[in-house]
Write a protein that holds these residues in place. Sequence first.
Motif, PDB file in Angstrom:
ATOM      1  N   GLU A  67      43.951  40.514  47.291  1.00 49.15           N
ATOM      2  CA  GLU A  67      45.002  40.736  48.277  1.00 49.15           C
ATOM      3  C   GLU A  67      44.507  40.421  49.680  1.00 49.15           C
ATOM      4  O   GLU A  67      43.348  40.646  50.004  1.00 49.15           O
ATOM      5  CB  GLU A  67      45.516  42.173  48.208  1.00 49.15           C
ATOM      6  N   TYR A 117      54.202  42.134  47.829  1.00 50.32           N
ATOM      7  CA  TYR A 117      54.112  42.780  49.128  1.00 50.32           C
ATOM      8  C   TYR A 117      55.453  43.411  49.469  1.00 50.32           C
ATOM      9  O   TYR A 117      56.514  42.925  49.076  1.00 50.32           O
ATOM     10  CB  TYR A 117      53.765  41.766  50.229  1.00 50.32           C
ATOM     11  N   PHE A 159      50.492  45.328  50.929  1.00 51.70           N
ATOM     12  CA  PHE A 159      50.178  45.101  49.515  1.00 51.70           C
ATOM     13  C   PHE A 159      50.723  46.249  48.656  1.00 51.70           C
ATOM     14  O   PHE A 159      50.589  47.424  48.998  1.00 51.70           O
ATOM     15  CB  PHE A 159      48.659  45.004  49.350  1.00 51.70           C
ATOM     16  N   ASP A 195      49.067  43.976  42.237  1.00 48.61           N
ATOM     17  CA  ASP A 195      48.772  42.618  41.818  1.00 48.61           C
ATOM     18  C   ASP A 195      48.511  42.587  40.315  1.00 48.61           C
ATOM     19  O   ASP A 195      48.372  43.626  39.663  1.00 48.61           O
ATOM     20  CB  ASP A 195      47.598  42.017  42.595  1.00 48.61           C
TER      21      ASP A 195
END
Lengths: 113, 110
Positions: free
Chosen positions: A101, B36, B46, B49
Amino acid sequence: AAGVIQSPRHLIKEKRETATLKCYPIPRHDTVYWYQQGPGQDPQFLISFYEKMQSDKGSIPDRFSAQQFSDYHSELNMSSLELGDSALYFCASSWYGMNTEAFFGQGTRLTVV
Amino acid sequence: GESVGLHLPTLSVQEGDNSIINCAYSNSASDYFIWYKQESGKGPQFIIDIRSNMDKRQGQRVTVLLNKTVKHLSLQIAATQPGDSAVYFCPMYQGGKLIFGQGTELSVKP
């Protein structure tokens, strides 16, 4: 935990003036990205730096330039400002190439009048 | 080139309901996917993921599902709260940088 710090948070400039936006990445991150986000738009990639060298360039006007310094902070310099440059400018940092990220700062809101 | 798209530009849900936000991608070689959340006037934050060797990953109240066969990604938010109101993005990495597409604006009705 430390986050990405951007300054100033708000900036008002007149047309044809110059502006400098600053970004302090998360410590030990080696990559900095700059994005521009107009009203109601998605963030547009401008430019990135890896280990103080420019690594990629997007839709950044020639009037804009950027650099990353030895302490890893980055500055986006904008000259001959136009009304259309009014936008939110975000800086993000990450570990390059690790597909992890990216952490974004809170942005600088630039208003050109 | 990569295309990133979301099926709906806006989504309105009742507080307490579950939300599902979808994303389509075109590059079958993509191996990392990320969501996001962006609140008005703030930087993208964030959420979660997932890597291509997984098809599901759960976080706190959020789940990401990956269907590589149809190149589809979804974000599920359980028990949606007013604080979840934001624009949600599923940017893709291209050459080491995140490329954003159009986000989905989630509105939560009390």
